[in-house]
Design a protein around this motif. Sequence first.
Motif, PDB file in Angstrom:
ATOM      1  N   PHE A  67       0.831  -1.202   0.000  1.00 23.45           N
ATOM      2  CA  PHE A  67       0.000   0.000   0.000  1.00 23.45           C
ATOM      3  C   PHE A  67       0.871   1.259   0.000  1.00 23.45           C
ATOM      4  CE2 PHE A  67      -2.500  -3.310   2.077  1.00 23.45           C
ATOM      5  CZ  PHE A  67      -3.732  -3.210   1.421  1.00 23.45           C
ATOM      6  N   ASP A  68       0.447   2.244  -0.799  1.00 23.46           N
ATOM      7  CA  ASP A  68       1.102   3.557  -0.837  1.00 23.46           C
ATOM      8  C   ASP A  68       0.277   4.496   0.038  1.00 23.46           C
ATOM      9  OD1 ASP A  68       2.519   5.801  -1.376  1.00 23.46           O
ATOM     10  OD2 ASP A  68       2.163   5.819  -3.535  1.00 23.46           O
ATOM     11  N   PRO A  69       0.678   4.754   1.288  1.00 23.15           N
ATOM     12  CA  PRO A  69      -0.173   5.491   2.229  1.00 23.15           C
ATOM     13  C   PRO A  69      -0.581   6.909   1.805  1.00 23.15           C
ATOM     14  CG  PRO A  69       1.550   4.323   3.396  1.00 23.15           C
ATOM     15  CD  PRO A  69       1.890   4.234   1.936  1.00 23.15           C
ATOM     16  N   PRO A  70       0.334   7.752   1.278  1.00 22.10           N
ATOM     17  CA  PRO A  70      -0.091   9.126   1.001  1.00 22.10           C
ATOM     18  C   PRO A  70      -1.330   9.249   0.107  1.00 22.10           C
ATOM     19  CG  PRO A  70       2.294   8.998   0.985  1.00 22.10           C
ATOM     20  CD  PRO A  70       1.790   7.586   1.101  1.00 22.10           C
ATOM     21  N   PRO A  71      -1.415   8.566  -1.042  1.00 22.13           N
ATOM     22  CA  PRO A  71      -2.631   8.715  -1.853  1.00 22.13           C
ATOM     23  C   PRO A  71      -3.850   8.022  -1.268  1.00 22.13           C
ATOM     24  CG  PRO A  71      -1.123   7.178  -2.902  1.00 22.13           C
ATOM     25  CD  PRO A  71      -0.382   7.805  -1.764  1.00 22.13           C
ATOM     26  N   ILE A  72      -3.661   7.000  -0.444  1.00 18.12           N
ATOM     27  CA  ILE A  72      -4.807   6.302   0.148  1.00 18.12           C
ATOM     28  C   ILE A  72      -5.365   7.099   1.316  1.00 18.12           C
ATOM     29  CG2 ILE A  72      -5.506   4.229   1.416  1.00 18.12           C
ATOM     30  CD1 ILE A  72      -3.506   2.662  -0.298  1.00 18.12           C
ATOM     31  N   GLN A  94       8.922   0.068  16.415  1.00 11.83           N
ATOM     32  CA  GLN A  94       9.431   0.984  15.402  1.00 11.83           C
ATOM     33  C   GLN A  94       8.364   1.373  14.384  1.00 11.83           C
ATOM     34  OE1 GLN A  94      13.030  -0.514  13.598  1.00 11.83           O
ATOM     35  NE2 GLN A  94      13.891  -1.178  15.547  1.00 11.83           N
ATOM     36  N   ASP A  95       7.334   0.543  14.228  1.00 14.36           N
ATOM     37  CA  ASP A  95       6.340   0.772  13.177  1.00 14.36           C
ATOM     38  C   ASP A  95       4.974   1.201  13.684  1.00 14.36           C
ATOM     39  OD1 ASP A  95       8.110   0.148  11.143  1.00 14.36           O
ATOM     40  OD2 ASP A  95       7.593  -1.979  11.130  1.00 14.36           O
ATOM     41  N   LEU A  96       4.667   0.953  14.949  1.00 18.96           N
ATOM     42  CA  LEU A  96       3.317   1.213  15.424  1.00 18.96           C
ATOM     43  C   LEU A  96       2.901   2.672  15.267  1.00 18.96           C
ATOM     44  CD1 LEU A  96       3.134  -1.025  18.631  1.00 18.96           C
ATOM     45  CD2 LEU A  96       1.802  -1.266  16.530  1.00 18.96           C
ATOM     46  N   ALA A  97       3.826   3.596  15.521  1.00 16.91           N
ATOM     47  CA  ALA A  97       3.463   5.017  15.446  1.00 16.91           C
ATOM     48  C   ALA A  97       3.045   5.411  14.034  1.00 16.91           C
ATOM     49  CB  ALA A  97       4.629   5.888  15.915  1.00 16.91           C
ATOM     50  N   CYS A  98       3.808   5.001  13.022  1.00 18.21           N
ATOM     51  CA  CYS A  98       3.462   5.401  11.662  1.00 18.21           C
ATOM     52  C   CYS A  98       2.239   4.640  11.152  1.00 18.21           C
ATOM     53  CB  CYS A  98       4.653   5.246  10.719  1.00 18.21           C
ATOM     54  SG  CYS A  98       5.166   3.540  10.390  1.00 18.21           S
ATOM     55  N   LEU A  99       2.002   3.433  11.654  1.00 15.61           N
ATOM     56  CA  LEU A  99       0.783   2.712  11.293  1.00 15.61           C
ATOM     57  C   LEU A  99      -0.441   3.387  11.906  1.00 15.61           C
ATOM     58  CD1 LEU A  99       1.983  -0.991  11.722  1.00 15.61           C
ATOM     59  CD2 LEU A  99       1.516   0.192   9.564  1.00 15.61           C
ATOM     60  N   ARG A 100      -0.333   3.764  13.166  1.00 14.06           N
ATOM     61  CA  ARG A 100      -1.450   4.431  13.834  1.00 14.06           C
ATOM     62  C   ARG A 100      -1.756   5.776  13.197  1.00 14.06           C
ATOM     63  NH1 ARG A 100       0.840   2.564  19.753  1.00 14.06           N
ATOM     64  NH2 ARG A 100      -0.483   0.694  19.990  1.00 14.06           N
ATOM     65  N   GLU A 101      -0.745   6.404  12.634  1.00 14.82           N
ATOM     66  CA  GLU A 101      -0.939   7.710  11.988  1.00 14.82           C
ATOM     67  C   GLU A 101      -1.942   7.621  10.835  1.00 14.82           C
ATOM     68  OE1 GLU A 101       1.884  11.355  10.250  1.00 14.82           O
ATOM     69  OE2 GLU A 101       2.703   9.342  10.553  1.00 14.82           O
ATOM     70  N   VAL A 102      -2.031   6.457  10.186  1.00 15.54           N
ATOM     71  CA  VAL A 102      -2.968   6.308   9.063  1.00 15.54           C
ATOM     72  C   VAL A 102      -4.187   5.479   9.452  1.00 15.54           C
ATOM     73  CG1 VAL A 102      -1.176   6.590   7.330  1.00 15.54           C
ATOM     74  CG2 VAL A 102      -1.720   4.287   8.159  1.00 15.54           C
ATOM     75  N   GLY A 103      -4.347   5.191  10.731  1.00 18.38           N
ATOM     76  CA  GLY A 103      -5.544   4.502  11.194  1.00 18.38           C
ATOM     77  C   GLY A 103      -5.413   3.012  11.362  1.00 18.38           C
ATOM     78  N   LEU A 104      -4.196   2.492  11.333  1.00 14.71           N
ATOM     79  CA  LEU A 104      -3.968   1.062  11.529  1.00 14.71           C
ATOM     80  C   LEU A 104      -3.462   0.836  12.952  1.00 14.71           C
ATOM     81  CD1 LEU A 104      -2.292   0.152   8.104  1.00 14.71           C
ATOM     82  CD2 LEU A 104      -4.604  -0.452   8.870  1.00 14.71           C
ATOM     83  N   ASP A 105      -4.306   0.233  13.785  1.00 16.57           N
ATOM     84  CA  ASP A 105      -3.979   0.094  15.205  1.00 16.57           C
ATOM     85  C   ASP A 105      -4.379  -1.301  15.671  1.00 16.57           C
ATOM     86  OD1 ASP A 105      -3.257   0.540  17.787  1.00 16.57           O
ATOM     87  OD2 ASP A 105      -4.796   2.026  18.229  1.00 16.57           O
ATOM     88  N   PRO A 106      -3.451  -2.255  15.672  1.00 17.46           N
ATOM     89  CA  PRO A 106      -3.799  -3.639  16.009  1.00 17.46           C
ATOM     90  C   PRO A 106      -4.224  -3.804  17.459  1.00 17.46           C
ATOM     91  CG  PRO A 106      -1.418  -3.377  15.893  1.00 17.46           C
ATOM     92  CD  PRO A 106      -2.012  -2.094  15.391  1.00 17.46           C
TER      93      PRO A 106
END
Length: 407
Positions: A67-72, A94-106
């Motif tokens: 997935f390309d986050p900026p256009p999505i 290392q990845d949770l912060a940037c995932l949460r930034e786009v709404g992905l929060d496991p």
Amino acid sequence: MAESQSNQTIALHRVVDTREAYLAATAALAAGNGPVGVDAERASGFTYSQRAYLIQIYRRGAGTFLFDPPPIGDFSELNEALADTEWILHAASQDLACLREVGLDPARIFDTELAARLLGIPRVGLGTVVEELLGIHLAKEHSAANWSTRPLPESWLVYAALDVELLPDLRDRMVGLLVESDKTDIADQEFAATLAKEAKAARVDPWRRLSGLHSLRGQRNLAVARELWLARDEFARDVDVSPGRLVPDASLLAAARVLPETRQALSDLREFNGRSSRNELDRWWAAIQRGRVTTELPPLKASNDTLPPPRAWADRNPEADVRYKAARAALQTVSDELAIPLENLLTPDFLRRVAWTPPEPLDAASVGEVLTQLGARRWQVDVTAQFIADAFVAVPQVADPVSDLES
């Protein structure tokens, strides 16, 4: 045949960069089975932001999606589709912060790097762990690439896909090893703690991170360094470029050390170089002027609650030094017996703090209470508190010169 395989690889690793393709991928992943392997690629060292520039997800029965986050933009539909699914990440923190930034929060994770540490694997990089446990060589040649590049080269996409496609198999292998070593509960607590860990509070005086700042002796020099750092940080944020790629720390320090009295003097400063040093000269000169006239001079040393480094304890607090060394030696024995690295057995700062200011009364319960307040997990308290208390209690008898003479 080679051309056909190449075309197939390109199709397999096509980047999802539209809402329509994203929603189709979400439906496919929701229909898959088992946990999902997840990874994110940033452009650390190239951009100011820590946003994800590629998010890779693999699920059995669904396949791999890049997935390309900026256009999505918003990934809330995908997050909802995977809400009840375990997410497998390597070094999740290392990845949770940037995932949460786009709404992905496991809601649940399995961290393969953490699991590797708990299993006593000496080197915990993904490539090394995959090779040791699965017997597969995983090249890591693009780990430090500028992932904000567009279009992304095919070789980068292949690399990114492999990072997640092996995670379910790796997770299954590790689950078995955790069961065999009776560390399943420990791993569950560590994974939960990683998810629950709050983001670090904004650092006070972040400009003090300037490399070599200790070489500046005067408060006025520090004030100029602060204003230069703030000006660079603002500019870097605006253009989304890593600050050090605009003007190196050494250049800011050189200007703060010399305190140029004119714009021309700044321009003539040999050490003041960098991609934006010359064409943004007015910006830097304005910062220097602010630093030269401000009445809010910073203290020479930052005030914080950081303990002195252990190497200084013998002079600063000799009793704490003896306690710390005794407890650390005791915990090293436990670490060796459990095959868990000392820093994972107990966060080093927690041991330092309890050694610097031990609780009263001194026993396993009081030590455990302090460790819990600091953030230690239940298993860590159970395993370490008694050993720490015993080491602290034994210290006066070991360190007492009178007792030594009498014996």
